[in-house]
Design a protein around this motif. Structure first.
Motif, PDB file in Angstrom:
ATOM      1  N   ILE A   2      20.987  18.280  -1.014  1.00 19.45           N
ATOM      2  CA  ILE A   2      19.420  18.270  -0.699  1.00 19.45           C
ATOM      3  C   ILE A   2      18.582  17.775  -0.156  1.00 19.45           C
ATOM      4  O   ILE A   2      19.907  17.824   1.225  1.00 19.45           O
ATOM      5  N   PRO A   3      17.439  18.709   0.489  1.00 21.56           N
ATOM      6  CA  PRO A   3      16.682  17.626   2.006  1.00 21.56           C
ATOM      7  C   PRO A   3      17.007  16.304   2.150  1.00 21.56           C
ATOM      8  O   PRO A   3      17.090  15.779   1.232  1.00 21.56           O
ATOM      9  N   LEU A   4      16.521  16.296   2.784  1.00 22.25           N
ATOM     10  CA  LEU A   4      16.687  14.818   3.318  1.00 22.25           C
ATOM     11  C   LEU A   4      16.198  13.766   2.683  1.00 22.25           C
ATOM     12  O   LEU A   4      16.671  12.736   3.083  1.00 22.25           O
ATOM     13  N   ALA A   5      14.729  14.475   3.236  1.00 26.45           N
ATOM     14  CA  ALA A   5      13.711  13.144   2.829  1.00 26.45           C
ATOM     15  C   ALA A   5      14.339  12.577   0.745  1.00 26.45           C
ATOM     16  O   ALA A   5      14.347  11.258  -0.006  1.00 26.45           O
ATOM     17  N   GLU A   6      15.203  13.790  -0.557  1.00 23.65           N
ATOM     18  CA  GLU A   6      15.061  13.717  -1.918  1.00 23.65           C
ATOM     19  C   GLU A   6      15.925  12.276  -2.052  1.00 23.65           C
ATOM     20  O   GLU A   6      15.302  12.366  -2.752  1.00 23.65           O
ATOM     21  N   PRO A   7      16.899  11.748  -1.789  1.00 23.67           N
ATOM     22  CA  PRO A   7      17.599  11.277  -2.118  1.00 23.67           C
ATOM     23  C   PRO A   7      17.621   9.672  -1.982  1.00 23.67           C
ATOM     24  O   PRO A   7      17.276   9.298  -2.728  1.00 23.67           O
ATOM     25  N   ALA A   8      16.505   9.386  -0.642  1.00 21.62           N
ATOM     26  CA  ALA A   8      15.571   8.819  -0.814  1.00 21.62           C
ATOM     27  C   ALA A   8      14.653   8.152  -1.917  1.00 21.62           C
ATOM     28  O   ALA A   8      14.384   7.200  -3.050  1.00 21.62           O
ATOM     29  N   ARG A   9      13.979   9.559  -1.685  1.00 25.38           N
ATOM     30  CA  ARG A   9      12.444   9.657  -3.189  1.00 25.38           C
ATOM     31  C   ARG A   9      13.428   9.206  -5.053  1.00 25.38           C
ATOM     32  O   ARG A   9      13.297   9.078  -5.362  1.00 25.38           O
ATOM     33  N   ALA A  10      14.656  10.021  -4.489  1.00 25.48           N
ATOM     34  CA  ALA A  10      14.955  10.237  -5.890  1.00 25.48           C
ATOM     35  C   ALA A  10      15.619   8.522  -6.834  1.00 25.48           C
ATOM     36  O   ALA A  10      16.268   8.592  -7.549  1.00 25.48           O
ATOM     37  N   LEU A  11      16.020   8.042  -5.477  1.00 23.42           N
ATOM     38  CA  LEU A  11      17.072   6.687  -5.936  1.00 23.42           C
ATOM     39  C   LEU A  11      15.478   5.866  -5.993  1.00 23.42           C
ATOM     40  O   LEU A  11      15.765   4.804  -7.018  1.00 23.42           O
ATOM     41  N   LEU A  12      14.597   5.696  -5.789  1.00 21.94           N
ATOM     42  CA  LEU A  12      14.095   4.806  -5.576  1.00 21.94           C
ATOM     43  C   LEU A  12      12.830   5.114  -6.465  1.00 21.94           C
ATOM     44  O   LEU A  12      11.996   4.486  -7.786  1.00 21.94           O
ATOM     45  N   THR A  13      12.283   6.404  -6.903  1.00 23.58           N
ATOM     46  CA  THR A  13      11.710   6.887  -8.606  1.00 23.58           C
ATOM     47  C   THR A  13      12.765   6.554 -10.093  1.00 23.58           C
ATOM     48  O   THR A  13      12.137   6.109 -10.801  1.00 23.58           O
ATOM     49  N   ASN A  14      14.288   6.090  -9.858  1.00 23.65           N
ATOM     50  CA  ASN A  14      14.910   5.422 -10.856  1.00 23.65           C
ATOM     51  C   ASN A  14      15.187   4.745 -10.767  1.00 23.65           C
ATOM     52  O   ASN A  14      16.192   4.284 -11.451  1.00 23.65           O
ATOM     53  N   ILE A  15      15.053   4.128 -10.363  1.00 26.51           N
ATOM     54  CA  ILE A  15      14.971   2.617  -9.665  1.00 26.51           C
ATOM     55  C   ILE A  15      14.026   1.693 -10.671  1.00 26.51           C
ATOM     56  O   ILE A  15      13.511   1.727 -10.785  1.00 26.51           O
ATOM     57  N   LEU A  16      14.917   0.413 -11.404  1.00 31.87           N
ATOM     58  CA  LEU A  16      14.250  -0.024 -12.437  1.00 31.87           C
ATOM     59  C   LEU A  16      13.827  -1.524 -11.735  1.00 31.87           C
ATOM     60  O   LEU A  16      14.936  -2.611 -11.133  1.00 31.87           O
ATOM     61  N   PHE A  17      12.557  -1.845 -11.494  1.00 33.72           N
ATOM     62  CA  PHE A  17      12.294  -3.143 -11.143  1.00 33.72           C
ATOM     63  C   PHE A  17      10.599  -3.459 -11.851  1.00 33.72           C
ATOM     64  O   PHE A  17       9.688  -2.232 -11.960  1.00 33.72           O
ATOM     65  N   PHE A  18      10.869  -4.476 -12.298  1.00 30.92           N
ATOM     66  CA  PHE A  18       9.574  -4.781 -13.065  1.00 30.92           C
ATOM     67  C   PHE A  18       8.836  -5.766 -12.172  1.00 30.92           C
ATOM     68  O   PHE A  18       7.174  -6.298 -12.500  1.00 30.92           O
ATOM     69  N   ALA A  19       9.149  -6.902 -10.526  1.00 29.61           N
ATOM     70  CA  ALA A  19       8.446  -8.039 -10.564  1.00 29.61           C
ATOM     71  C   ALA A  19       7.559  -7.650  -9.085  1.00 29.61           C
ATOM     72  O   ALA A  19       7.695  -6.302  -8.999  1.00 29.61           O
ATOM     73  N   GLU A  20       6.415  -8.003  -9.117  1.00 32.95           N
ATOM     74  CA  GLU A  20       5.290  -7.775  -8.601  1.00 32.95           C
ATOM     75  C   GLU A  20       5.189  -9.322  -7.470  1.00 32.95           C
ATOM     76  O   GLU A  20       4.706 -10.069  -7.528  1.00 32.95           O
ATOM     77  N   ASP A  21       6.260  -8.739  -6.522  1.00 34.77           N
ATOM     78  CA  ASP A  21       6.294  -9.176  -5.795  1.00 34.77           C
ATOM     79  C   ASP A  21       6.903  -8.433  -3.852  1.00 34.77           C
ATOM     80  O   ASP A  21       8.051  -8.505  -4.718  1.00 34.77           O
ATOM     81  N   ARG A  22       6.274  -9.030  -3.539  1.00 35.11           N
ATOM     82  CA  ARG A  22       6.389  -8.067  -2.019  1.00 35.11           C
ATOM     83  C   ARG A  22       7.945  -8.023  -1.209  1.00 35.11           C
ATOM     84  O   ARG A  22       8.261  -6.795  -1.546  1.00 35.11           O
TER      85      ARG A  22
END
Lengths: 269, 106
Positions: free
Chosen positions: A214-234
């Motif tokens: 898959i194209p270069l940026a897609e792995p990063a985008r896919a992982l970031l899209t599927n990660i669970l994270f709930f906190a409002e914390d920079r």
């Protein structure tokens, strides 16, 4: 006070080497925990964190209400319509107010693990995962992409780590996947195993079984899209961001198109 | 919005360039943004001290075959959109160095 996992009135649930003790006075509630998290109960572990559960009568709870995870100094406040929890990671203890249902405590556990992992270079991800030949494989995708299907199609030599929420952490400088009891449609806990992460597959159903680059940026985008994270914390968001991109750079991420039949597993070795 | 204003990368985000795209995650709500090559140029040029008009002239018009007025209009539209998500900050005066996020490039 943190005591051993075998303490009466405490169920210690160890996921990904992080043991969380759940203390309650209600034997029925503890029995439910012992059953639901059976493969992950560790009676010999000293919990890293312990929560006292204060059970309330079932009420007009709103599990669909907005989840809020907010940091106040070093303490965390977790709340949704069906529970309220406070957690102090420094003192290693917390308190949960909820009715005797399994879903609230399950959500609290997921949140606690996302926060612990965020500080340690790991993350939870919407993905099925499985272990084969000593190596772990993740299968990521949105709801309906085929996580449960690929888990159901797994042959006998494949050990299922989860069909829903994958647990990725850094051990010995490498990314590892660990089993979780966080079940999806199969409604069956994963196995309490871990292995080095060998590949991440982005699921797509199609007319044939095949693996594509898959194209270069897609792995990063896919992982970031599927990660669970709930906190409002920079700070923690930045940490999770770095971990996901590091993982996308170090672990092969491929598109796995599959026909819903067991032959797809011939590609996963 | 005027081209005389200043634009800075928010310090409340995590960002990294991958290939010619820039991935940005909001620290407030974990929303994910992906900027294409042109938008990435603007993002990296948003140093808080260079006026928007100068960024468009130096970084966009000199690299891409685009009408300056169109480039300016598109840049302002993009800046407005990113500012509305808290990804960029816009001000009438230059920002202090501490108000601008460090760049992450790979």
């Amino acid at each position: 006070m943190i005591t051993g996992g075998g303490e009466p009135g405490c169920a210690t649930i160890a996921i990904g080497r992080v043991a969380v003790g759940i203390r309650a006075t209600d034997a029925g509630f503890l029995g439910m925990l012992e059953q639901r998290y059976a493969g992950f109960i560790d009676r010999s572990a000293v919990p890293h964190y312990a929560f006292d559960v204060c059970l309330t009568p079932p009420d007009d709870e709103e599990a669909d209400a907005e989840l809020r995870v907010i940091r106040h100094g070093h303490r965390w406040q977790l709340e949704r319509g069906d529970f309220r929890a406070d957690w102090d990671p420094l003192l290693r203890c917390g308190r949960i107010l909820q009715s005797p249902n399994p879903y609230s405590i399950d959500t609290v556990l997921r949140i606690v693990h996302t926060l612990v992992l965020a500080g340690e270079g790991g993350f939870l991800m919407h993905a099925a995962s499985a272990l084969r030949n000593g190596r772990a494989f993740l299968f990521a995708g949105a709801s309906g992409a085929g996580k449960t299907t690929i888990a159901r199609l797994a042959p006998r030599d494949v050990r299922l780590l989860t069909d829903e929420i994958s647990y990725v952490r850094v051990e010995d400088g490498g990314f590892h996947a660990c089993g979780t009891p966080f079940a999806g449609e199969i409604a069956r806990s994963g196995e309490n195993l871990r292995a080095p992460l060998a590949a991440i597959y982005l699921l797509a159903q199609g007319p044939e079984n095949r693996i594509d680059e898959i194209p270069l940026a897609e792995p990063a985008r896919a992982l970031l899209t599927n990660i669970l994270f709930f906190a409002e914390d920079r700070e923690l968001v930045q940490s999770v961001f770095r971990s996901a991109l590091d993982c996308a750079e170090r672990i092969p991420v491929r598109r796995l198109t599959f026909v819903p039949d067991a032959r797809v597993w011939e590609l996963i070795r | 919005m005027s081209g005389k204003r200043f634009v800075a990368r928010s310090t409340r985000v995590a960002a990294r360039m991958i290939g010619d795209e820039t991935m940005i995650m909001s620290g407030a709500d974990s929303s994910l943004f992906s900027l294409n090559a042109t938008a990435s140029v603007l993002w990296h040029a948003a140093d808080g001290v260079t006026p928007i008009a100068a960024i468009v002239e130096r970084e966009i018009c000199s690299r891409f075959d685009v009408d300056p007025d169109v480039a300016m209009r598109d840049a302002i539209e993009l800046i407005d959109a990113l500012a509305s998500h808290g990804i960029l900050q816009v001000a009438d005066a230059p920002f202090a160095a501490t108000d601008v996020a460090a760049e992450g490039k790979r």
